[in-house]
Design a protein around this motif. Structure first.
Motif, short mmCIF file in Angstrom:
data_model
loop_
_atom_site.label_atom_id
_atom_site.label_comp_id
_atom_site.label_asym_id
_atom_site.label_seq_id
_atom_site.Cartn_x
_atom_site.Cartn_y
_atom_site.Cartn_z
N PHE A 1 0.83 -1.20 0.00
CA PHE A 1 0.00 0.00 0.00
C PHE A 1 0.88 1.25 0.00
N SER B 1 -1.77 14.27 0.88
CA SER B 1 -3.21 14.08 0.66
C SER B 1 -3.82 13.09 1.64
N ALA B 2 -3.00 12.18 2.21
CA ALA B 2 -3.48 11.16 3.16
C ALA B 2 -4.35 10.10 2.49
N ALA B 3 -4.21 9.97 1.15
CA ALA B 3 -4.95 8.91 0.46
C ALA B 3 -4.20 7.59 0.62
N VAL B 4 -4.96 6.49 0.69
CA VAL B 4 -4.33 5.16 0.75
C VAL B 4 -4.73 4.38 -0.50
N PHE B 5 -3.73 3.89 -1.24
CA PHE B 5 -3.96 3.09 -2.44
C PHE B 5 -3.27 1.75 -2.29
N GLN B 6 -3.88 0.72 -2.90
CA GLN B 6 -3.20 -0.57 -2.97
C GLN B 6 -2.47 -0.64 -4.31
N ILE C 1 -7.48 7.68 9.47
CA ILE C 1 -6.87 7.15 8.24
C ILE C 1 -7.98 6.89 7.21
N HIS C 2 -9.07 6.32 7.69
CA HIS C 2 -10.16 5.97 6.77
C HIS C 2 -10.73 7.20 6.08
N GLY D 1 -9.11 9.88 5.58
CA GLY D 1 -8.05 10.56 4.84
C GLY D 1 -7.81 11.95 5.38
N TYR E 1 -4.92 -0.97 9.32
CA TYR E 1 -5.95 -0.50 8.39
C TYR E 1 -5.92 -1.33 7.10
N ARG F 1 -5.36 0.83 -6.58
CA ARG F 1 -6.73 0.56 -6.16
C ARG F 1 -7.04 1.42 -4.94
N VAL G 1 -8.30 2.79 -1.52
CA VAL G 1 -8.61 2.09 -0.27
C VAL G 1 -9.43 2.99 0.65
N ASN G 2 -8.94 4.17 0.98
CA ASN G 2 -9.72 5.00 1.90
C ASN G 2 -10.53 6.06 1.14
N LYS H 1 -10.25 9.29 0.97
CA LYS H 1 -9.51 10.33 0.27
C LYS H 1 -9.05 9.79 -1.09
N ALA H 2 -8.66 8.51 -1.11
CA ALA H 2 -8.23 7.90 -2.37
C ALA H 2 -9.40 7.90 -3.36
#
Lengths: 483, 115
Positions: free
Chosen positions: A19, A25-30, A345-346, A348, A457, B5, B7-8, B10-11
């Motif tokens: 991840f 931005s605090a975005a989470v991507f896989q 976190i969720h 963002g 998370y 992909r 996830v949260n 913001k993404a």
């Protein structure tokens, strides 16, 4: 030649997936395989696109798409591009107040050595100062009107009672709740109540009242007897554990309308989060347990030093792993430090300020002065208004300008800044004598802890996405202010 | 997005933002896809002639121009006295415009050249 370089992010793995936590931005991507490969390759240094296409064993189209997505998410940047500066935008003027903390008493029947209000690092002279020892009914009522007047379009507002020991002035708490209910109804708002107490003065009558009126309760308690009695003692030095334990048990038995939380102050001498958690959660039966290291200047005996922070992190990680296993199986665990961070976190959250102090949350001292938060209540140098005369907007704006994350140069290269934003103002004031100073003494700990929460998370996203869906809903209950 | 992909939350917002920006709206016909809200398009200082210009749309970018920037680039390359930054068509990329017969129609087919 345009070179591509890595942007700002923290990479982490969980449940056999990779991840990215993007900053700011605090975005989470896989990540998928090609995107992982591109980031690995650029980890060694900037490269032109053509070199990436040449060196990686994926179709050129797929790589081009990957690169475009990574650039779009700001995980990659052009090496020669000017770094983007942090936008220094202040919140809109007249930002609505949502939580008001009333210090209804500045007296306490305990004498905890580490207390920031009475102990060695106190800000306000609570013993011989000019302020009244107890908040009067008139001041409390004015505070309610102040909250309802400053809350803007918000439908739900929170009133929290705090101290000193809150229950020393229970009469005012009760009358204020009745008054606030009536005023909120007239104003077409909902109001929610909570308080923090050391539990020594809980009686059957008070417990009954709190349960019936759905008042959220947080108990300040440090753990089993030997830990509680080390610092949380009466003025004559006698420990308080034997007094509070039966009272807390009856509170937990009777008060079912709100979850009851324990709030633990960790010191170098009581640093065993696992044991404390088990005692409070399993043996006493609190719904949730939250920990915070003691706020103190570094030379105190009970201050947590660098090795202490490492130990604390290891203990927190153990509890966090338990939290993960429980949550993945759909069971409640109760380690509230993790849950709070997961929620941020969720969503963002990327903060310009570490908390809502002086913005959506303020503290009121016994004489009606309004300060940044309850920890500064009564301090003239941290006053931003009064319940009678409202908020001094000039003082507030100046304060917001000085404390914006863009002003904290030390934080500008830290990947954990979207969540930490420099840390608690009060902690900074006690450590460095300056509320605007980043809390550099716990940077490593914050990064370690944020990484742990990100892994949890990510693992929950893979193993039990339903758990994360709960975080989309607003929390059913708000806990009261930390003591 | 295919490779990252979300996830949260913001993404998800970033993904939405990038999807909205995926294409320029310039010379397209038929408007936005069904169900999608119409995109604001207020050209600012945009030249109505097919000639090079320094243009920005209402957001200060180039995605909402009534003419694509590629059109300008192409025009620079063909007839402008100003030395436009175009690929080196003598040595490195002689065919970079070979698929673009009519700029108004085919500007998407101009090759992307990586220096």
């Amino acid at each position: 030649m345009s070179l591509l370089a890595l942007g700002e992010f923290h990479r982490f793995s969980a449940a056999e997936s990779d991840f990215l936590y993007l900053v700011p931005s605090a975005a989470v991507f896989q990540l998928d395989e090609p995107s992982r490969a591109v980031l690995d390759l650029l980890g060694a240094g900037p490269l032109p696109v053509a070199a990436i296409l040449e060196q990686l064993p994926y179709p050129a189209d797929a790589l081009r798409e990957t690169i475009a997505e990574l650039i779009g998410a700001r995980a990659l940047r052009y090496a020669n591009a000017q770094p983007e500066s942090v936008p220094r935008e202040l919140p809109p003027s007249g930002f609505p107040l949502s939580t008001l903390v009333l210090n209804v008493s500045n007296q306490c029947n305990l004498s905890c050595a580490y207390c920031y209000e009475y102990g060695e690092d106190k800000i306000v002279d609570t013993a011989f100062g000019a302020q009244p020892k107890f908040m009067s009914q008139a001041t409390a009522d004015a505070a309610v009107d102040f909250l309802l007047g400053q809350c803007g379009p918000q439908k739900l507002v929170h009133l929290t009672f705090f101290g000193g020991e809150t229950l020393l002035n229970f009469r005012v708490v009760k009358t204020t709740i009745a008054y606030a209910r009536q005023r909120a109804e007239q104003a077409g708002k909902r109001i929610d109540f909570s308080l923090t107490t050391n539990a020594t003065l809980l009686s059957e009558e008070i417990i009954e009242y709190l349960a019936e009126n759905e008042v959220g309760v947080t108990i300040s308690i440090d753990g089993p007897r030997e830990m509680q009695d080390q610092f949380r003692v009466y003025h004559n030095g006698v420990g308080s554990y034997d007094v509070i334990a039966p009272k807390i048990r009856s509170l937990l038995q009777r008060h079912r309308s709100r979850p009851i939380g324990a709030r633990v102050t960790l010191t170098s001498q009581t640093l065993d989060a696992g044991r404390i958690f088990r005692h409070l959660r399993e043996e006493i039966g609190f719904w949730e347990v939250g920990f915070a290291p003691v706020t103190t200047s570094p030379n105190r005996l009970y201050a947590i030093g660098e090795s202490g922070f490492d130990r604390m992190l290891a203990q927190f990680r153990e509890l966090a792993d338990e939290f993960l296993e429980c949550s993945a199986a759909g069971r409640h665990h109760g380690f509230s430090n993790v849950r709070d961070t997961l929620e941020e976190i969720h969503k963002g959250v990327s903060k310009a300020y570490p908390c809502g102090a002086g913005l959506g949350l303020m503290g009121v001292s016994t004489d009606g002065d309004v300060a940044l938060c309850h920890r500064f209540a009564g301090s003239d140098s941290h006053k931003i208004g009064s319940v009678g005369n409202g908020i001094d907007r000039q003082v507030q704006v100046r304060w917001l300008e000085q404390h914006h994350i863009a002003e904290k140069t030390d934080c500008s290269r830290c990947w954990a800044r979207p969540l930490c934003s420099g840390g608690c103002y009060h902690e900074a004031h006690v450590r460095y004598g300056d509320t605007a100073h980043p809390n550099l003494h716990y940077c490593e700990w914050i990064r370690g802890w944020t990484d742990t929460c990100l892994r949890i998370y990510g693992a929950l996203w893979v193993r039990n996405p339903k758990f994360l869906e709960q975080l989309d809903q607003e929390p059913e209950y708000e806990t009261s202010a930390a003591s | 997005m295919k490779h990252l992909r979300r996830v949260n939350r913001k993404a998800a917002r970033i993904e939405r933002h990038l999807d909205e920006q995926r294409d320029v709206v310039a010379l397209q016909r038929g408007g936005p896809p069904q169900g999608a809200p119409p995109r604001p398009h207020i050209p600012l200082g945009c030249s109505l002639l097919f000639s090079p210009g320094w243009e920005a749309d209402s957001s200060g970018g180039a995605a909402g121009l009534c003419q694509p920037v590629e059109r300008d680039l192409f025009d620079c390359h063909l007839g402008c006295f100003w030395p436009a930054q175009v690929p080196d068509q003598l040595n490195h990329s002689p065919d970079w415009t070979s698929k673009c017969a009519a700029a108004q129609k085919d500007w998407r087919k101009i090759d992307l050249i990586f220096p």
